[in-house]
Each structure stands twice: as C-alpha cells, then as structure tokens.
Design an enzyme around this catalytic site. Structure first.
Site: not given
Ligand code: GRF
Length: 227
Positions: A21-22, A98-99, A114, A116, A143, A148, A150-152
């Site tokens: 969706s993003n 994925r990390i 990213n 998050h 956010s 980097t 470091e995860l998130d």
């Molecule tokens: C979103 O909530 C994003 O913040 C997180 O993973 C989800 C991805 O959703 N990192 P989509 O695949 O973009 O719908």
C-alpha cells in the site's frame, strides 16, 4: 528556469515484501506530479502483491528467493548489486520485512529510507500497534528514517502522530494509521526529490539546517514549520 525545474527527476527503487500500500501511495503521488521515476520494485517473494502492483503500473520488478542463497549476507549482496544496476538515487524500504546485512547497505547510507509504524525510537521491530496499546500510550504514529545497520535505528527525518482511541484493537489502530503513513512517505520522498532534506553524517538537514527533532507531518501530509 527555476532550480527545481532544472533538477532531474529522482530515480527511486522500492523494496517491498507484502501488500504494497505504501508503494501504491508513491505510484499515485507520482501520477499527481511527484518528480520521481520508479525504476524498480524488488522483493523477496515473487507472489507479493506489491510486485503485482508494480507490474500493473508498468514498473520493472525483481523477485529474489532467499532460499536460493547460502546466507543473509549473500542474498543481500546480490539484491543490492542488482538494485544498483538500476542506478537509483534513493531506495525506499516500504514493508521490506528483512533485517539487512550491514556490508550490503553501507554504500546506500544517506540514500535509503524506511517507513516504520511507530514513533521511533519507540517500538523498533514488529507488533508496534499492539505494543503501543499495551503500554497505554495515548499517541501512536509512524516514522520515516534513513537506514543504517541498526534495525529501525537510523536518523529519523519525519513523523506523523495520531491519537489512540480508548479500547481500540491493534488492527483498528493500524488501519487508522496506514493512510497517514502513505502521506508521510510521499511527502518525505518529495522533500528528498526537491533536495530539501539530506543526511549529513548522523545529522538530518532540512533546508540546510540540522534537525534537532524529526519534522512533524500533519495527517494531511503537510509539514508544520520547524522552530
Ligand atoms: C507498513 O505499515 C510500514 O510502515 C511497515 O510495513 C507496512 C507495509 O505495508 N514497514 P504496505 O506493504 O506498504 O501496505
């Protein structure tokens, strides 16, 4: 001609594992005039809806199966080498689950963001909505940060906040946040495309000024002026 008109369109590669969706929000924002070219959508699952969405939008796709690699480092090395072949200016992790290997991402620091679903530094990792509710938080949010190793944990450029409604479920909270995430991500990509935001070492600069706190994005995608 203005500086903005002369600026080349930003070449953007998106990495996604899931529903996309993003990614869809970025495709729509591009249609409305966001000055980006979506040069690739890559993922770790050929069946991810995000990849279908990209194909339907005429965007090149790449699916690599982690099972075909000896370890995470070799998967990431191959993935990022192939992504580099599309010469992106920016890599957007939009639900890429994925990390990432530190060596593979180090050339991209400052050129990879990213999204998050939490108000970082709160709730890195998974189940962010559930954890915000369990903690009794009254606000939640999302956010966008530079990636980097470091995860998130990379420098946060912008956030959107929403109030938590008493008694709501994690799913309901996630559903209310999602459209705000979409606007936040599109606005952040626009700021990068316009050259208004950049990473300078560990500092995020907005219009050249170091950001002491992340930009605040309104739920309509607008930014409040930074003091
Ligand atoms: C979103 O909530 C994003 O913040 C997180 O993973 C989800 C991805 O959703 N990192 P989509 O695949 O973009 O719908």
């Amino acid at each position: 001609m203005s500086a903005n008109a002369e600026r080349a369109r930003l070449r953007v590669a998106v990495l996604a594992s899931g529903r996309g969706s993003n990614l869809k929000a970025l495709i729509e924002a591009r249609r409305r005039g966001l000055p980006i070219d979506l040069v690739l959508v890559a993922g770790d699952s050929a069946s991810a809806p995000a990849l279908r969405l990209a194909e339907d939008g005429g965007i090149e796709t790449l699916a690599l199966d982690p099972a075909g690699y000896a370890d995470r480092a070799s998967f990431d090395a191959d993935l990022f080498a192939r992504v580099a072949g599309y010469s992106p200016d920016l890599i957007v992790l939009a639900g890429f689950m994925r990390i990432l290997d530190a060596a593979a991402i180090s050339p991209w620091i400052g050129r990879m963001i990213n999204i998050h679903p939490s108000l970082l530094p709160k709730y890195r990792g998974l189940r962010t909505h559930e954890r915000a509710l369990a903690a009794g938080d009254v606000v939640h949010g999302a956010s966008v940060h530079f990636v980097t190793p470091e995860l998130d944990g990379g420098p946060v450029m912008a956030q959107v906040e929403i109030p938590i409604v008493a008694g709501e479920t994690p799913a309901a909270l996630a559903a209310r946040l999602l459209p705000c995430e979409h606007r936040l991500l599109s606005t952040c990509v626009a700021l990068i495309a316009e050259g208004r935001i950049a990473l300078d070492g560990e500092i995020v600069r907005h219009d050249g000024k170091a950001l002491a706190v992340p930009l605040k994005c309104g739920i309509d995608g607008s930014f409040a002026p930074v003091a």
